[in-house]
Design a protein around this motif. Structure first.
Motif, short mmCIF file in Angstrom:
data_model
loop_
_atom_site.label_atom_id
_atom_site.label_comp_id
_atom_site.label_asym_id
_atom_site.label_seq_id
_atom_site.Cartn_x
_atom_site.Cartn_y
_atom_site.Cartn_z
N LEU A 1 0.83 -1.20 0.00
CA LEU A 1 0.00 0.00 0.00
C LEU A 1 0.87 1.25 0.00
N LEU A 2 1.95 1.22 0.79
CA LEU A 2 2.83 2.39 0.89
C LEU A 2 3.57 2.66 -0.43
N TYR B 1 -3.55 15.19 1.31
CA TYR B 1 -3.30 15.27 -0.14
C TYR B 1 -2.76 13.95 -0.67
N VAL B 2 -1.76 13.42 0.03
CA VAL B 2 -1.17 12.13 -0.37
C VAL B 2 -2.23 11.03 -0.30
N GLY B 3 -2.99 11.01 0.80
CA GLY B 3 -4.00 9.97 1.00
C GLY B 3 -5.05 9.95 -0.09
N GLU C 1 -8.18 5.65 5.45
CA GLU C 1 -7.91 5.82 6.88
C GLU C 1 -6.50 5.35 7.22
N ALA C 2 -6.11 4.21 6.64
CA ALA C 2 -4.80 3.64 6.95
C ALA C 2 -3.67 4.45 6.34
N SER C 3 -3.94 5.08 5.18
CA SER C 3 -2.84 5.78 4.50
C SER C 3 -2.84 7.29 4.75
N HIS D 1 -4.15 1.82 15.86
CA HIS D 1 -4.02 0.45 15.34
C HIS D 1 -5.32 -0.04 14.73
N ALA D 2 -6.45 0.40 15.31
CA ALA D 2 -7.74 -0.03 14.76
C ALA D 2 -7.86 0.45 13.32
N LYS D 3 -7.49 1.72 13.06
CA LYS D 3 -7.57 2.28 11.70
C LYS D 3 -6.61 1.55 10.77
N ILE D 4 -5.39 1.29 11.27
CA ILE D 4 -4.40 0.61 10.42
C ILE D 4 -4.88 -0.79 10.06
N GLN D 5 -5.42 -1.51 11.03
CA GLN D 5 -5.86 -2.89 10.77
C GLN D 5 -7.08 -2.92 9.84
N LYS D 6 -7.99 -1.93 9.99
CA LYS D 6 -9.11 -1.82 9.05
C LYS D 6 -8.57 -1.61 7.65
#
Length: 590
Positions: free
Chosen positions: A23-24, A97-99, A143-145, A311-316
């Protein structure tokens, strides 16, 4: 017997880090904006650390209230908060902006892949679930990015800055504070795994919600006619309740993990205060330094809480990204051919062709051999399930045949590029697909969009469509609504024929083109079809035998075999399966 199923691509690694790393990779093209966001986070973290460090000067200024100290202290407060403001703006705007750029790129990549996937993928996946991937799942990735990276960087750097200051001030006291670190790590690790597992279920249930809703909305007439409102409400409530249940599990995990971590941090701070009252540990620290140290330790509670809750946002996001990448890793239609002719003659040969759908054991088509000379019209008739639609679906390679070969002008279909092959074929289906656009845009669709206005009008005239188009409020520029909802069945069919006429392809497939029409519409459509069939190799599937009496040849199909072949008169004279079908229809009509 060869299996028609292509070898699937290797499934991407299931580890959250492998998925997150992939993703990154989408962030790379926007490295400059990302760098500015990181710079903003560094400024914010430095300002937050500065606030804790400034407590020593606050105590000094209070103990020695000179004019210089007053000026220094007020300037320090304004400066620190101004720095934090600049850092917050840079970090939030540029990471957003990046997201959004990442979401846009991801969404486009998923849609591009959906446009290349074979028919079997659409057979296996409901359209509602695919739409959910493009909307809900990709937004979860946002959300994660975006937020997750912002919080992790900003609060992570703040923790590093505060720890650095604490180590510099008194390394012994800092070690006491750090003793709860491993316990916090274990709590975060457990919560992360649970977040990821529940997120997958939430995404699945969102797909179900979209699927049930889209079916009920698009089929609202059938729902109301057959009294299905209560059934649809129950279906929707079931999938919505499932989503609610999983969302509450996610909320409870988050609600429990955050206070547990806060309590652990509080225990660490309490241990710190208890220890620092010991003269051996406190050493030569002044009152100002002690207060600055405690301020740094208590200030760290908020960033630790935020980093762990993120962590919740990252895992989602990771669960959603994995689902999105799974679609992107699906194998596209096989397209190894390179032959792209300008225009074929249209001589079609089926040579011992066998075909079965992926999960079926028996062949749908079994040893089909037939030759159709260029310019001839061939009608396929037979009971439902005899293999007529499957046979014509093989010609544009919507499905791959499992044995034998199909040739056009002596060349195997597999030698053609998909684009080159499909450019030679026009298709008119029973279920006409129209788009929420103007009549002109629906006739000149896709590769035909550069056709002139005169060419569009000419195609519409040949399809007997101008008579209703000219009565429309804006003629060819009239919007026709979702899937042509503003038009009757006959009008929609005539637009599909106009589209086929405008394409002017040498091969034409008519799949039940008149089955759903009234007698008058059928007469118009039949005249239009006779126009469009002239000089083209035509394969016609028809239930109404009256519409194919003029065909050059009629093939009667049964259980995947051709059981009879000949003209209308020859087959009636043979008194076989065709004559029987004709007799049944003639009796019904009479």
């Amino acid at each position: 017997m060869i299996d028609a199923r292509p070898e699937p691509l290797k499934v991407p690694p299931t580890g959250s880090w492998a998925t997150y790393k992939r993703l990154l990779a989408y962030v790379k093209p926007f490295w400059f904006a990302f760098s500015l966001a990181v710079l903003g986070n560094i400024i914010y973290a430095a300002a937050s650390t500065g606030m804790a460090a400034a407590m020593e000067y606050v105590i000094t200024a209070i103990e020695n209230p000179t004019d210089q100290n007053r000026l220094l202290l007020t300037g320090l407060i304004v400066g620190i908060f101004a720095l934090r403001g600049v850092g917050t703006f840079f970090s939030q705007y540029f990471i957003s902006y990046v997201g959004r750029q990442v979401i846009n790129a991801l969404r486009n990549d998923v849609f591009d892949r959906l446009m290349t996937l074979p028919s079997r993928y659409y057979d296996d996946n409901a359209s509602g679930r695919l739409v959910s991937k493009l909307t809900f799942n990709v937004e979860q990735v946002a959300e994660a990015s975006t937020n997750a990276i912002t919080i992790t960087l900003r609060e992570g750097l703040t923790i590093v800055g505060l720890l650095g200051f604490m180590l510099y001030t008194n390394w012994k006291l800092t070690l006491v504070f750090l003793t709860v670190g491993p316990v916090i790590g274990l709590v975060v690790n457990y919560a992360s795994k649970r977040f990821r597992r529940i997120s997958k279920r939430i995404q699945g249930s969102m797909g179900d919600i979209t699927h049930v809703a889209s079916e009920s909305i698009s089929g609202y007439r059938v729902v109301r006619t057959f009294g299905g409102e209560d059934y649809e409400r129950e279906r929707f409530r079931d999938v919505s309740d499932q989503n609610l249940k999983q969302s509450l599990k996610m909320a409870s995990t988050q609600a429990i993990s955050v206070p547990v971590i806060q309590v652990l941090v509080a225990i660490a701070i309490a241990a710190l205060v208890w220890t620092m009252l010991s003269p051996e540990i406190r050493g030569e620290m002044s009152t100002g330094q002690l207060i600055a140290f405690i301020t740094a330790a208590t200030t760290m509670a908020k960033p630790i809480r935020q980093v762990t809750s993120v962590h919740a946002k990252i895992q989602k996001g990771v669960a959603a990204a994995y689902d999105v990448f799974e679609t992107m890793d699906e194998q596209p239609e096989e397209d190894r051919g390179e032959y792209t002719p300008e225009r074929v003659e249209g001589h079609i040969e089926f040579d011992k062709v066998c075909f079965r759908y992926r999960d079926q054991l028996d062949n749908v088509l079994d040893g089909i051999s037939v030759s159709v000379p260029a310019g001839q019209s061939v009608a396929l008739v037979g009971r439902s399930g005899s293999g007529k639609s499957s046979m014509v679906s093989l010609l544009p390679r919507f499905y791959e045949y499992t044995e034998g070969d199909i040739r056009i002008d002596g060349r195997s279909l597999k030698e053609f590029s998909l684009k080159g092959l499909r450019s030679q074929i026009a298709l008119v289906n029973q279920n006409v697909v129209l788009f929420n656009d103007t009549i002109a845009a629906n006739i000149a669709y896709g590769a035909l969009r550069n056709c002139s206005r005169e060419e569009i009008r000419e195609a519409a005239a040949k399809a007997h469509a101008l008579e209703f188009i000219d009565r429309m409020p804006e003629g060819l520029d009239t919007m026709i609504g979702d899937n042509g909802v503003m038009l009757s069945g006959g009008q929609r069919q005539r637009l599909a024929i106009a589209r086929a006429l405008l394409k002017n392809a040498p091969i034409l497939i008519l799949d039940e083109a008149t089955s759903a029409l009234d007698t008058e519409s059928e007469r118009h459509i039949q005249e239009a079809l006779e126009t469009v069939m002239q000089g083209r190799t035509t394969l016609v599937i028809a239930h109404r035998l009256s519409t194919i009496e003029k065909a050059d040849r009629i093939l009667v199909m049964d259980k995947g075999h051709i059981v009879e072949s000949g003209t209308h008169e020859e087959l009636l004279a043979a008194d076989g399966a065709y004559a029987q079908l004709h007799q049944i229809q003639f009796s019904e009509h009479a």
